[in-house]
Scaffold this motif. Sequence first.
Motif, PDB file in Angstrom:
ATOM      1  N   GLN A 158     -51.578 -21.641  26.645  1.00  0.00           N
ATOM      2  CA  GLN A 158     -52.508 -20.563  26.328  1.00  0.00           C
ATOM      3  C   GLN A 158     -51.830 -19.677  25.288  1.00  0.00           C
ATOM      4  O   GLN A 158     -50.783 -19.079  25.557  1.00  0.00           O
ATOM      5  CB  GLN A 158     -52.877 -19.771  27.582  1.00  0.00           C
ATOM      6  N   ALA A 159     -52.412 -19.612  24.099  1.00  0.00           N
ATOM      7  CA  ALA A 159     -51.809 -18.901  22.973  1.00  0.00           C
ATOM      8  C   ALA A 159     -52.639 -17.676  22.627  1.00  0.00           C
ATOM      9  O   ALA A 159     -53.868 -17.750  22.569  1.00  0.00           O
ATOM     10  CB  ALA A 159     -51.704 -19.825  21.759  1.00  0.00           C
ATOM     11  N   SER A 160     -51.956 -16.564  22.393  1.00  0.00           N
ATOM     12  CA  SER A 160     -52.602 -15.326  21.952  1.00  0.00           C
ATOM     13  C   SER A 160     -51.865 -14.819  20.729  1.00  0.00           C
ATOM     14  O   SER A 160     -50.629 -14.866  20.674  1.00  0.00           O
ATOM     15  CB  SER A 160     -52.559 -14.257  23.055  1.00  0.00           C
ATOM     16  N   TYR A 161     -52.616 -14.311  19.738  1.00  0.00           N
ATOM     17  CA  TYR A 161     -52.041 -13.823  18.486  1.00  0.00           C
ATOM     18  C   TYR A 161     -52.515 -12.403  18.209  1.00  0.00           C
ATOM     19  O   TYR A 161     -53.684 -12.076  18.408  1.00  0.00           O
ATOM     20  CB  TYR A 161     -52.455 -14.721  17.320  1.00  0.00           C
ATOM     21  N   TRP A 162     -51.584 -11.581  17.740  1.00  0.00           N
ATOM     22  CA  TRP A 162     -51.863 -10.195  17.379  1.00  0.00           C
ATOM     23  C   TRP A 162     -51.581  -9.979  15.897  1.00  0.00           C
ATOM     24  O   TRP A 162     -50.649 -10.590  15.351  1.00  0.00           O
ATOM     25  CB  TRP A 162     -50.981  -9.244  18.188  1.00  0.00           C
ATOM     26  N   PRO A 200     -55.435  -9.133  21.739  1.00  0.00           N
ATOM     27  CA  PRO A 200     -55.137 -10.154  20.728  1.00  0.00           C
ATOM     28  C   PRO A 200     -56.357 -10.430  19.860  1.00  0.00           C
ATOM     29  O   PRO A 200     -57.493 -10.380  20.331  1.00  0.00           O
ATOM     30  CB  PRO A 200     -54.743 -11.374  21.559  1.00  0.00           C
ATOM     31  N   LYS A 201     -56.103 -10.731  18.575  1.00  0.00           N
ATOM     32  CA  LYS A 201     -57.185 -11.064  17.641  1.00  0.00           C
ATOM     33  C   LYS A 201     -57.651 -12.503  17.826  1.00  0.00           C
ATOM     34  O   LYS A 201     -58.790 -12.828  17.534  1.00  0.00           O
ATOM     35  CB  LYS A 201     -56.700 -10.869  16.203  1.00  0.00           C
ATOM     36  N   VAL A 202     -56.737 -13.375  18.290  1.00  0.00           N
ATOM     37  CA  VAL A 202     -57.047 -14.795  18.447  1.00  0.00           C
ATOM     38  C   VAL A 202     -56.498 -15.268  19.785  1.00  0.00           C
ATOM     39  O   VAL A 202     -55.352 -14.948  20.132  1.00  0.00           O
ATOM     40  CB  VAL A 202     -56.433 -15.638  17.308  1.00  0.00           C
ATOM     41  N   ALA A 226     -47.145 -13.234  18.705  1.00  0.00           N
ATOM     42  CA  ALA A 226     -47.862 -14.218  19.518  1.00  0.00           C
ATOM     43  C   ALA A 226     -47.201 -14.346  20.883  1.00  0.00           C
ATOM     44  O   ALA A 226     -46.023 -14.015  21.060  1.00  0.00           O
ATOM     45  CB  ALA A 226     -47.883 -15.582  18.819  1.00  0.00           C
ATOM     46  N   ARG A 227     -47.989 -14.865  21.833  1.00  0.00           N
ATOM     47  CA  ARG A 227     -47.472 -15.167  23.173  1.00  0.00           C
ATOM     48  C   ARG A 227     -48.077 -16.489  23.637  1.00  0.00           C
ATOM     49  O   ARG A 227     -49.274 -16.707  23.489  1.00  0.00           O
ATOM     50  CB  ARG A 227     -47.826 -14.060  24.159  1.00  0.00           C
ATOM     51  N   TRP A 228     -47.220 -17.353  24.182  1.00  0.00           N
ATOM     52  CA  TRP A 228     -47.668 -18.603  24.789  1.00  0.00           C
ATOM     53  C   TRP A 228     -47.287 -18.594  26.262  1.00  0.00           C
ATOM     54  O   TRP A 228     -46.167 -18.229  26.622  1.00  0.00           O
ATOM     55  CB  TRP A 228     -47.005 -19.812  24.131  1.00  0.00           C
ATOM     56  N   THR A 229     -48.210 -19.012  27.113  1.00  0.00           N
ATOM     57  CA  THR A 229     -47.909 -19.158  28.531  1.00  0.00           C
ATOM     58  C   THR A 229     -48.349 -20.550  28.970  1.00  0.00           C
ATOM     59  O   THR A 229     -49.373 -21.079  28.515  1.00  0.00           O
ATOM     60  CB  THR A 229     -48.625 -18.095  29.389  1.00  0.00           C
ATOM     61  N   GLY A 230     -47.553 -21.143  29.838  1.00  0.00           N
ATOM     62  CA  GLY A 230     -47.860 -22.457  30.359  1.00  0.00           C
ATOM     63  C   GLY A 230     -47.092 -22.712  31.636  1.00  0.00           C
ATOM     64  O   GLY A 230     -46.216 -21.919  32.021  1.00  0.00           O
ATOM     65  N   VAL A 263     -43.627 -20.748  32.264  1.00  0.00           N
ATOM     66  CA  VAL A 263     -42.862 -20.477  31.050  1.00  0.00           C
ATOM     67  C   VAL A 263     -43.685 -19.542  30.169  1.00  0.00           C
ATOM     68  O   VAL A 263     -44.902 -19.717  30.020  1.00  0.00           O
ATOM     69  CB  VAL A 263     -42.544 -21.783  30.286  1.00  0.00           C
ATOM     70  N   ARG A 264     -43.016 -18.546  29.588  1.00  0.00           N
ATOM     71  CA  ARG A 264     -43.666 -17.624  28.650  1.00  0.00           C
ATOM     72  C   ARG A 264     -42.777 -17.440  27.433  1.00  0.00           C
ATOM     73  O   ARG A 264     -41.572 -17.218  27.580  1.00  0.00           O
ATOM     74  CB  ARG A 264     -43.931 -16.266  29.312  1.00  0.00           C
ATOM     75  N   LEU A 265     -43.346 -17.573  26.260  1.00  0.00           N
ATOM     76  CA  LEU A 265     -42.616 -17.384  25.008  1.00  0.00           C
ATOM     77  C   LEU A 265     -43.350 -16.356  24.176  1.00  0.00           C
ATOM     78  O   LEU A 265     -44.558 -16.477  23.944  1.00  0.00           O
ATOM     79  CB  LEU A 265     -42.515 -18.710  24.240  1.00  0.00           C
ATOM     80  N   GLU A 266     -42.618 -15.326  23.728  1.00  0.00           N
ATOM     81  CA  GLU A 266     -43.183 -14.320  22.842  1.00  0.00           C
ATOM     82  C   GLU A 266     -42.480 -14.397  21.495  1.00  0.00           C
ATOM     83  O   GLU A 266     -41.293 -14.735  21.420  1.00  0.00           O
ATOM     84  CB  GLU A 266     -43.047 -12.922  23.449  1.00  0.00           C
ATOM     85  N   TYR A 267     -43.219 -14.065  20.437  1.00  0.00           N
ATOM     86  CA  TYR A 267     -42.732 -14.285  19.074  1.00  0.00           C
ATOM     87  C   TYR A 267     -43.263 -13.200  18.150  1.00  0.00           C
ATOM     88  O   TYR A 267     -44.379 -12.706  18.346  1.00  0.00           O
ATOM     89  CB  TYR A 267     -43.223 -15.656  18.605  1.00  0.00           C
ATOM     90  N   PHE A 268     -42.459 -12.830  17.150  1.00  0.00           N
ATOM     91  CA  PHE A 268     -43.012 -12.018  16.073  1.00  0.00           C
ATOM     92  C   PHE A 268     -42.481 -12.496  14.729  1.00  0.00           C
ATOM     93  O   PHE A 268     -41.354 -12.981  14.618  1.00  0.00           O
ATOM     94  CB  PHE A 268     -42.743 -10.515  16.269  1.00  0.00           C
TER      95      PHE A 268
END
Length: 198
Positions: free
Chosen positions: A17-21, A30-32, A60-64, A117-122
């Motif tokens: 599950q991906a979210s983008y800001w 999130p915008k997407v 962005a953030r991904w969760t799985g 698992v959760r990954l956050e990114y900028f």
Amino acid sequence: GRTNVVYAQTGSNGNWQASYWDNVTLAGQPKVQRTEAAINHQWGAGSPAPGLISSERFSARWTGVLNLPAGRYRFTVTVDDGARLWVNGQLVIDQWTVQSRQVYHADVTVTGGATPVRLEYFENTGQAEIQLNWQALTRVAQGAWHAEYFNNPTLSGAPTLVRGESAIAFNWAGGSPAAGVIFPNTFSSDLASGIGML
């Protein structure tokens, strides 16, 4: 036989599950939001969602949920600029900073079964890249060889690939032990007897 311990980059059922800001702090809504099969992005100077997310200064953030057998795993994050990785609710990589492309490793023991698992990114400015991979470090078949492969000829740094081998009898003939993971003509390997290891 051997136990192959290389894991693909997919979450539960192949979905993250991906979210983008459109900001660098994951602030607001999130915008997407979308489902992605893997966290393996090399946007370069581009955008993850042209027209919705700018090519600079986004996050962005991904969760799985990964279904992992019990054991010790090496999680690898390749990032430009910043990243934070949680495994089972524990922050294991914290590199939330402006930087050029870097590779970070975290070795984590899991008890088996569903592993969140959760990954956050900028991305600040310039090139944009984020990748997540993982591989088992301890699930080597009894009586096998514990093999570590490096993408350099000097066994330097962390191994790119770790797996059990049933025997040392290879003829790669200009190829590599794992196409697309280990690069031909540039790799080295370190093998130790894994008898009694699980």
